[in-house]
Design a protein around this motif. Sequence first.
Motif, mmCIF file in Angstrom:
data_model
loop_
_atom_site.group_PDB
_atom_site.id
_atom_site.type_symbol
_atom_site.label_atom_id
_atom_site.label_comp_id
_atom_site.label_asym_id
_atom_site.label_seq_id
_atom_site.Cartn_x
_atom_site.Cartn_y
_atom_site.Cartn_z
ATOM 1 N N LEU A 62 0.810 -1.208 0.000
ATOM 2 C CA LEU A 62 0.000 0.000 0.000
ATOM 3 C C LEU A 62 0.849 1.266 0.000
ATOM 4 N N ARG A 63 2.140 1.174 0.219
ATOM 5 C CA ARG A 63 2.987 2.350 0.256
ATOM 6 C C ARG A 63 3.551 2.639 -1.131
ATOM 7 N N GLY A 64 3.610 3.876 -1.486
ATOM 8 C CA GLY A 64 4.220 4.286 -2.740
ATOM 9 C C GLY A 64 3.384 4.008 -3.967
ATOM 10 N N LYS A 65 2.084 3.883 -3.798
ATOM 11 C CA LYS A 65 1.216 3.645 -4.959
ATOM 12 C C LYS A 65 0.658 4.973 -5.469
ATOM 13 N N ARG A 66 0.436 5.007 -6.758
ATOM 14 C CA ARG A 66 -0.171 6.183 -7.370
ATOM 15 C C ARG A 66 -1.559 5.818 -7.855
ATOM 16 N N ARG A 67 -2.308 6.823 -8.243
ATOM 17 C CA ARG A 67 -3.644 6.590 -8.724
ATOM 18 C C ARG A 67 -3.601 5.713 -9.977
ATOM 19 N N GLY A 68 -4.394 4.662 -9.979
ATOM 20 C CA GLY A 68 -4.439 3.766 -11.131
ATOM 21 C C GLY A 68 -3.560 2.543 -10.969
ATOM 22 N N ASP A 69 -2.584 2.566 -10.049
ATOM 23 C CA ASP A 69 -1.735 1.403 -9.821
ATOM 24 C C ASP A 69 -2.538 0.341 -9.068
ATOM 25 N N THR A 70 -2.229 -0.921 -9.321
ATOM 26 C CA THR A 70 -2.912 -2.005 -8.611
ATOM 27 C C THR A 70 -2.239 -2.212 -7.260
#
Length: 74
Positions: A62-70
């Motif tokens: 859950l860390r370092g995710k951007r919008r649209g990433d799974t």
Amino acid sequence: MAGPSKSLVLDPALQKYYELNANRYKYFRWTPRHAWLSFVYMGLIPGVLTYLTLKTEGKYELRGKRRGDTIAEW
């Protein structure tokens, strides 16, 4: 004036309840219902949670995710 009141009357039903609650272990008996609930709360629920935890360990990041990433890594 401060101090204990002479007119304080304790409710006998509450006093009986407090005594029963303080000495609950003296009146406990194993019944099929108690055995089943003990198994569920001390065995089944922790076992299921452990299984789910181990099954999905490392799957979600859950860390370092951007919008649209799974969320799932694999």
